[in-house]
Design an enzyme around this catalytic site. Structure first.
Site, mmCIF file in Angstrom:
data_model
loop_
_atom_site.group_PDB
_atom_site.id
_atom_site.type_symbol
_atom_site.label_atom_id
_atom_site.label_comp_id
_atom_site.label_asym_id
_atom_site.label_seq_id
_atom_site.Cartn_x
_atom_site.Cartn_y
_atom_site.Cartn_z
ATOM 1 N N GLY B 87 -6.537 -33.523 -15.118
ATOM 2 C CA GLY B 87 -7.846 -33.288 -14.527
ATOM 3 C C GLY B 87 -7.728 -32.939 -13.048
ATOM 4 O O GLY B 87 -6.733 -32.348 -12.626
ATOM 5 N N LEU B 88 -8.726 -33.292 -12.290
ATOM 6 C CA LEU B 88 -8.784 -33.008 -10.852
ATOM 7 C C LEU B 88 -8.613 -31.522 -10.565
ATOM 8 O O LEU B 88 -7.810 -31.129 -9.724
ATOM 9 C CB LEU B 88 -7.724 -33.809 -10.088
ATOM 10 C CG LEU B 88 -7.950 -35.318 -10.009
ATOM 11 C CD1 LEU B 88 -6.806 -35.974 -9.256
ATOM 12 C CD2 LEU B 88 -9.249 -35.623 -9.290
ATOM 13 N N CYS B 89 -9.310 -30.704 -11.309
ATOM 14 C CA CYS B 89 -9.237 -29.284 -11.005
ATOM 15 C C CYS B 89 -10.651 -28.687 -11.036
ATOM 16 O O CYS B 89 -10.874 -27.632 -11.601
ATOM 17 C CB CYS B 89 -8.299 -28.554 -11.953
ATOM 18 S SG CYS B 89 -8.485 -29.023 -13.657
ATOM 19 N N GLY B 90 -11.568 -29.392 -10.454
ATOM 20 C CA GLY B 90 -12.927 -28.876 -10.337
ATOM 21 C C GLY B 90 -13.587 -28.743 -11.698
ATOM 22 O O GLY B 90 -13.352 -29.539 -12.602
ATOM 23 N N LEU B 92 -13.147 -26.510 -13.956
ATOM 24 C CA LEU B 92 -12.401 -25.604 -14.843
ATOM 25 C C LEU B 92 -12.569 -25.946 -16.319
ATOM 26 O O LEU B 92 -13.044 -25.134 -17.114
ATOM 27 C CB LEU B 92 -10.923 -25.658 -14.461
ATOM 28 C CG LEU B 92 -10.003 -24.725 -15.228
ATOM 29 C CD1 LEU B 92 -9.869 -23.413 -14.515
ATOM 30 C CD2 LEU B 92 -8.636 -25.350 -15.386
#
Lengths: 140, 293
Positions: B87-90, B92
């Site tokens: 995770g931690l990709c906005g 997406l």
């Protein structure tokens, strides 16, 4: 009439070779094939082995391919190399494995949901405890 | 001064978070470059095999591969959803999953059955929570995706199509446009649309009927090419998705670092104000005390 043809050797992950050649030998499924310019269009599978390329004014070059497809057109030869070792049985085995994995995941789904819920509850109660402790500290 | 100490602690924790987001931003930036390179490297294969498949679909008339035949009734649909593992990709994964969910609901509304192949952990988690029928999945692909890991799960879908378990297969992934922009897309994987094949360049200077010599036979060779073509399409989608993931993460982490910076500024202001207030209070107390004496 040109005496050279263009050779491209590509795999799904990268382009391996691209350039002109006078002559090329590839390990086709039915036996080695030697290709000169203006070959008839042909499409065949190739076995794992080395491809010999003679570029103009250069030494012959050997490139190893682990199987794939060979496409021949009069002035272009393309080798679509496999990156993985392939075979009908091997692919089948991989597919069964993938299917089994999915089925197992389906079966475990209830338990994983329970696990996630338990985890959430645990986190909640830990937070509650921490808050209670803070209150106590303040009270005394 | 209890208030000011709390503020100081808060500042410290925000600074630590900022350090992490900044590090992740830098890691994502370097991975993004590699992912983009990988994406570019995968392109020649995709183009070459598309050309071959296009020639073949025009040339060979005696054997038409099932992947090329459009079916009249569509009852069951297979979808391949490509997401990231982490995770931690906005937004997406959220964006691509929202698109998939919307389509799935629409199809279900039309009474169609859906089976899913998940590539990437996030999509798998989502589909499991949704209670979708997951036929196969691939997770833990890492930063350098192997085609080898895909083969099994993709074959489940392809077999599903040839054995009439699906009438149509779609793929959802995030297309990489540039570092700042990625968009979720849905593409039809099977049957292979003519449009897709037609966009390949035709044979040079040759028109009309010509065919390859197939060795040893036409059918197995065509079968192999078609399977590899679809695999190449999925692999390309995967590499694009990975490039999108890294750049989305970089942008998200940059925004997080910037936000942390502004939070720190605000907190520092509060901290200084409260300190100043305390000093002023003390001073006035001393002055008041001295006046009383």
């Amino acid at each position: 009439m040109s005496t050279v043809f263009h050779v491209d050797i590509v795999s799904a992950e990268e382009s391996i070779y691209s350039g002109p050649a006078e002559f090329l030998v590839a390990p086709a499924e039915a036996g080695e094939v030697g290709i000169y310019p203006h070959h008839t269009p042909m499409l065949t599978r190739i076995k794992p082995g080395s491809v010999r390329i003679k570029a103009p004014l250069q030494e012959e070059e050997l490139i190893y391919v682990s199987g794939g497809m060979l496409e021949i057109q009069p002035d272009v030869v393309t080798i679509l190399a496999d990156t993985a070792v392939r075979g009908a049985n091997l692919d089948e085995a991989k597919a069964t494995e993938a299917k089994k994995r999915a089925e197992e995941a389906m079966r475990d789904r209830t338990s994983s949901i329970d696990y996630a819920r338990a985890q959430a509850e645990l986190a909640e109660s830990i937070a509650q405890l921490a808050t209670i402790q803070k209150f106590r500290k303040r009270g005394h | 001064m209890a208030g000011s100490r709390e503020v100081r602690n808060k500042i410290k924790s925000v600074k630590n978070t900022q350090k992490i987001t900044r590090a992740m931003e830098m890691v994502a930036a370097s991975k993004m470059r590699k992912a983009q390179e990988r994406m570019k490297k995968a392109r020649p294969y995709g183009e070459k095999i598309r050309n071959v498949a296009a020639h073949m679909s025009r040339a060979n008339t005696e054997y038409r591969h099932p992947f090329l035949i459009e079916r009249d009734t569509v009852k069951r649909i297979g979808i391949v959803v490509v997401t990231s593992d982490k995770g931690l990709c906005g937004g997406l994964n959220t964006n691509v999953l929202r698109m998939a969910l919307g389509k799935m609901k629409a199809w279900e509304g039309e009474g169609e059955q859906i089976e899913v192949c998940c590539i990437g952990n996030k999509g798998l988690g989502f589909m499991n929570r949704l209670g979708a029928n997951v036929a196969s999945h691939v997770i833990g692909l890492g930063d350098s995706p192997d085609l080898e890991k895909l083969i099994g799960s993709v074959k489940v879908m392809l077999d599903g199509y040839t054995q009439d378990r699906f009438d149509r297969v779609y793929i959802f992934y995030t297309r990489f446009i540039n570092t700042m922009k990625q968009e979720p897309v849905m593409e039809q994987l099977l049957p292979l649309s003519d449009e897709r094949l037609r966009s390949g360049e035709g044979p040079k200077g040759q028109k009309g009927s010509w065919d390859y010599i197939y060795e040893p036979e036409a059918k197995p060779v065509i079968d192999d090419i078609m399977v590899r073509y679809v695999e190449a399409l999925i692999y390309q989608a995967l590499t694009e998705n990975m490039a999108s993931e890294q750049s989305a993460r970089m942008v998200a982490m940059k925004a997080a670092s910037d936000n942390a910076g502004s939070v720190i500024d605000e907190l520092t202001l509060i901290y200084n104000k409260s300190r100043q207030a305390a000093i002023t209070k003390e001073l006035s107390e001393i002055v008041g005390g001295a006046a009383a004496v």
